[in-house]
Design a protein around this motif. Structure first.
Motif, PDB file in Angstrom:
ATOM      1  N   GLN A 187      -0.759  -4.870  13.303  1.00 27.90           N
ATOM      2  CA  GLN A 187      -0.519  -4.561  11.898  1.00 27.90           C
ATOM      3  C   GLN A 187       0.706  -5.312  11.383  1.00 27.90           C
ATOM      4  OE1 GLN A 187      -0.119  -0.376  11.079  1.00 27.90           O
ATOM      5  NE2 GLN A 187       0.008  -0.653   8.862  1.00 27.90           N
ATOM      6  N   GLY A 188       1.765  -5.313  12.191  1.00 23.41           N
ATOM      7  CA  GLY A 188       2.968  -6.048  11.818  1.00 23.41           C
ATOM      8  C   GLY A 188       2.720  -7.547  11.775  1.00 23.41           C
ATOM      9  N   ASP A 191       9.635  -4.213  -1.913  1.00 24.38           N
ATOM     10  CA  ASP A 191       8.665  -3.130  -1.738  1.00 24.38           C
ATOM     11  C   ASP A 191       9.239  -1.970  -0.938  1.00 24.38           C
ATOM     12  OD1 ASP A 191       6.739  -4.718  -3.029  1.00 24.38           O
ATOM     13  OD2 ASP A 191       6.253  -5.740  -1.156  1.00 24.38           O
ATOM     14  N   GLU A 218      10.545 -14.205   5.972  1.00 28.56           N
ATOM     15  CA  GLU A 218       9.283 -13.491   5.765  1.00 28.56           C
ATOM     16  C   GLU A 218       9.558 -11.995   5.637  1.00 28.56           C
ATOM     17  OE1 GLU A 218       5.668 -14.099   4.754  1.00 28.56           O
ATOM     18  OE2 GLU A 218       6.374 -15.712   6.038  1.00 28.56           O
ATOM     19  N   ARG A 219      10.451 -11.489   6.488  1.00 32.82           N
ATOM     20  CA  ARG A 219      10.812 -10.074   6.450  1.00 32.82           C
ATOM     21  C   ARG A 219      11.530  -9.739   5.150  1.00 32.82           C
ATOM     22  NH1 ARG A 219      12.378  -5.825   5.813  1.00 32.82           N
ATOM     23  NH2 ARG A 219      12.774  -4.084   7.237  1.00 32.82           N
ATOM     24  N   VAL A 256       8.443  -2.446   6.852  1.00 37.23           N
ATOM     25  CA  VAL A 256       7.171  -3.084   7.177  1.00 37.23           C
ATOM     26  C   VAL A 256       6.636  -2.404   8.423  1.00 37.23           C
ATOM     27  CG1 VAL A 256       5.973  -5.235   7.668  1.00 37.23           C
ATOM     28  CG2 VAL A 256       8.050  -5.265   6.270  1.00 37.23           C
ATOM     29  N   SER A 257       5.457  -1.802   8.328  1.00 38.64           N
ATOM     30  CA  SER A 257       4.870  -1.114   9.472  1.00 38.64           C
ATOM     31  C   SER A 257       4.608  -2.106  10.601  1.00 38.64           C
ATOM     32  CB  SER A 257       3.558  -0.445   9.051  1.00 38.64           C
ATOM     33  OG  SER A 257       2.965   0.213  10.147  1.00 38.64           O
ATOM     34  N   LYS A 268      -0.077  -9.063  11.090  1.00 35.62           N
ATOM     35  CA  LYS A 268      -0.871  -9.373   9.898  1.00 35.62           C
ATOM     36  C   LYS A 268       0.000  -9.370   8.648  1.00 35.62           C
ATOM     37  CE  LYS A 268      -5.056  -7.987   7.402  1.00 35.62           C
ATOM     38  NZ  LYS A 268      -6.182  -7.020   7.345  1.00 35.62           N
ATOM     39  N   ALA A 269       0.899  -8.386   8.559  1.00 29.73           N
ATOM     40  CA  ALA A 269       1.778  -8.296   7.393  1.00 29.73           C
ATOM     41  C   ALA A 269       2.736  -9.479   7.315  1.00 29.73           C
ATOM     42  CB  ALA A 269       2.554  -6.988   7.428  1.00 29.73           C
ATOM     43  N   MET A 270       3.256  -9.901   8.473  1.00 29.46           N
ATOM     44  CA  MET A 270       4.241 -10.980   8.510  1.00 29.46           C
ATOM     45  C   MET A 270       3.610 -12.366   8.556  1.00 29.46           C
ATOM     46  SD  MET A 270       7.456  -9.780   8.627  1.00 29.46           S
ATOM     47  CE  MET A 270       8.421 -10.911   9.622  1.00 29.46           C
ATOM     48  N   SER A 312       4.296 -17.567   2.869  1.00 32.44           N
ATOM     49  CA  SER A 312       4.569 -16.281   2.257  1.00 32.44           C
ATOM     50  C   SER A 312       3.847 -16.261   0.927  1.00 32.44           C
ATOM     51  CB  SER A 312       6.078 -16.112   2.044  1.00 32.44           C
ATOM     52  OG  SER A 312       6.333 -14.959   1.307  1.00 32.44           O
ATOM     53  N   PHE A 340       9.725  -8.606   1.828  1.00 29.01           N
ATOM     54  CA  PHE A 340       9.235  -7.246   1.649  1.00 29.01           C
ATOM     55  C   PHE A 340      10.295  -6.309   1.072  1.00 29.01           C
ATOM     56  CE2 PHE A 340       6.432  -9.031   4.825  1.00 29.01           C
ATOM     57  CZ  PHE A 340       5.185  -8.547   4.467  1.00 29.01           C
TER      58      PHE A 340
END
Length: 329
Positions: free
Chosen positions: A59-60, A29, A22-23, A33-34, A62-64, A7, A26
């Motif tokens: 996309q999810g 923010d 990890e979730r 998370v998309s 990559k974010a996670m 992270s 976010f």
């Protein structure tokens, strides 16, 4: 250790295997998370909190920093206590959730007898990394009964064909875990793998009190910086269900979690109030950078485990093995 994905905050990296953590990173923010869905529910009778994190698209992912798939987390503070009756209740819940996930992963597959290979990853000589091998020590295997009593022995009794292996670590065998498992899968042809491994958490309170299930497989060794061949459906050819329990936490993460306490302590004295304000005015990225600069030259990538980890791993190995039994028998 398993994944210990990173992270990232600035240039400092906090390792965690838990998709839940990890979730949570976010939440500052706005929490959304998309490409990631979140579902939570509580079992009031047992005090277990269940959290399902589903990564729905690239996309999810990559974010996670994790593959697409389902990550189910069971949290129970009393898991760290020696209470056989309570651990039996957790085994029931674990078995129920395992069965649901297995049914989803094996959907469309037809076979008269369920065939599962259970893999205990880790080094049995290193206590925080010995969860997988200890679970295998408690596992009730049945595949060999067909050789002793005939091919239809399990079918007539409606029993699954369960086999197990503890492949050890590369320093002991000289072989990648994936190489060993590919040979076993080729010879025994199970329908799926259930892999047990020790994980890393970001929070001390989750050590020994959290069990994560995922249908995405795992990446052995990356928890301590050793990126090994992954154990996934793509690499092994059959579905891989992973069960993990965090047994270590990074020292830098512990320090970061105590920064607020440090700020409060400094603020109590006139002589240190200015220092406390200086640290408190830093944003999270700057705090991490300060911690990194202080810790890494002295200690490097240090990991911490509780003093009672031996008893914790022993208890959890029985809890997880019983959960597997209740899911497959």
């Amino acid at each position: 250790m398993e994944e210990m994905e990173k992270s990232r905050i600035g240039q400092f990296e906090v390792r965690t295997d838990l998709a839940l953590e990890e979730r949570e990173s976010f939440e500052g923010d706005g929490g959304e998370v998309s490409g990631v869905s979140l579902k939570e529910w509580d079992r009031k009778q047992t005090g277990v909190k269940l959290t399902e994190v589903r990564i729905l698209n690239e996309q999810g992912a990559k974010a996670m920093g994790k593959p697409m798939g389902t990550y189910l987390t069971l949290e129970a503070d009393r898991l760290s206590k020696k209470d056989d009756e309570y651990h039996s209740e957790i085994s029931d819940e674990l078995g129920t959730q395992l069965k649901k996930l297995m049914d989803q992963m094996l959907k469309g597959q037809e076979r008269e007898t369920l065939s599962v290979l259970v893999v205990g990853l880790g080094n049995p000589s290193v206590t925080p990394d010995s969860l997988g091998p200890r679970v295998l020590n408690n596992l009730q295997v049945t595949r060999h009964l067909t050789g002793e009593y005939g091919e239809d022995f399990l079918k007539k009794r409606d029993l699954p064909a369960i086999s197990g292996i503890t492949p050890g670590v590369m320093a002991q065998t000289g072989m990648e875990t994936a190489e060993i498992l590919k040979g076993i899968i080729h010879q025994t042809r199970p329908q799926m793998l259930i892999v047990i491994d020790a994980l890393a958490a970001r929070s001390v309170r989750r050590l020994g009190t959290t069990i994560q299930l995922t249908d995405t497989g795992i990446h052995p060794g990356s928890g301590v910086g050793n990126h090994r061949h992954s154990l996934t459906k793509d690499s092994l050819g059959i579905p891989v269900l992973a069960i993990g329990v965090p047994t270590v936490v990074g020292a830098a993460a512990i320090v970061h979690d105590t920064v607020s306490a440090l700020i409060n302590a400094l603020s109590q004295s006139e002589s240190t109030k200015a220092t406390g304000k200086w640290v408190g005015d830093m944003d999270s990225e700057e705090q991490y950078e300060l911690i990194r600069e202080l810790l890494e030259p002295e200690f490097g990538p240090l990991y911490v485990t509780p003093p009672d980890i031996d008893e914790t791993v022993k208890q959890l190995s029985f809890t997880i093995s019983e959960g597997i039994h209740r899911a497959v028998f």
